[in-house]
Scaffold this active site. Sequence first.
Site, PDB file in Angstrom:
ATOM      1  CB  SER A   1      27.442 -13.740  35.314  1.00 51.98           C
ATOM      2  OG  SER A   1      26.621 -14.783  36.164  1.00 51.98           O
TER       3      SER A   1
ATOM      4  NE  ARG B   1      23.930  -8.609  37.647  1.00 50.10           N
ATOM      5  CZ  ARG B   1      23.164  -9.126  38.240  1.00 50.10           C
ATOM      6  NH1 ARG B   1      22.352  -8.321  38.900  1.00 50.10           N
ATOM      7  NH2 ARG B   1      22.773 -10.402  38.258  1.00 50.10           N
TER       8      ARG B   1
ATOM      9  CD  GLU C   1      26.971  -9.491  35.892  1.00 50.79           C
ATOM     10  OE1 GLU C   1      26.912 -10.069  36.954  1.00 50.79           O
ATOM     11  OE2 GLU C   1      25.951  -9.899  34.818  1.00 50.79           O
TER      12      GLU C   1
END
Length: 311
Positions: free
Chosen positions: A219, A170, A301
């Site tokens: 998310s 990520r 995130e």
Amino acid sequence: MTDTLPLPAVRGTLTPFRPLADLTWLRVGGPAEWLFQPADVEDLSDFLAALPPAIAVFPIGVGSNLIVRDGGIPGVVIRLGRGFNGIETGDRTVRAGAAALDAHVARKAAAEGLDLTFLRTIPGSIGGAVRMNAGCYGTYVADRFVSAEAILRNGDRVVLGREALAFGYRETFLPEGAVIVSATFRAPSGDPAALEALMAEQVARRDASQPVKERTAGSTFRNPSGASSTGRADDSHDMKAWKLIDDAGMRGARRGGAEMSPKHANFLINAGGATAADLEGLGEEVRNKVFQSSGLWLEWEIMRVGTPAGN
């Protein structure tokens, strides 16, 4: 923030104190001191080359993975538009502008018999997908990435390969102030009808498990794990962020107009009238509760940018 920054002339659009809430999926946040929407790559390059180095720049996509704090963003926010959303296919390659939506790229590629189906259910645009090494159903941008074209903060136009971006889970490495303008991917071949059917199945799975009709930013927290050279996370059930949040009793938790979705515990939603402070505050409360419950600190995130109200 002031409206007296010494900004260069542009062919695109420069807007002072442009509210950003309507440009993000969560619909919160203060204004950009300046919002720049370049006409094309040359306009962007010339602008950055002439912009005083002390002025900060921050590129945004469609705001799908972003909380803009209530005080807004100082400096110049750069948002790419129509001149940056083209999609071209070649011999097992797809070149997409940074403003092209992930879902559109997946569908265009599938129609040409190229498999980028993992992009179909990822919210946002290609620039953000590269920046965050987005992934779904076991495939990440890093797995298909060839190169990206970017404009550096000094206006230089460069091509960045895999090594330069140093893909992680990520995340990627991108020079401060650089703006991705396009990316090229290598895609396996596939039958168009089969690829379309696979994407329809993926959309159905997503819609059944995620609050897609709510104001979310995808998310909220990363799944706890170490990064690897491929950017993959630990997919074991007990290391999922949603389960840690659930176990901490924070599914459905509220703060002002912010809520952790009852449908999927790792989705932070604007349930109505939320401020950025509500959303970020609830996220921090969740992190603390999860730490108390499991001894693990969840990492955001969602990107949080700008200044709080009153600053």
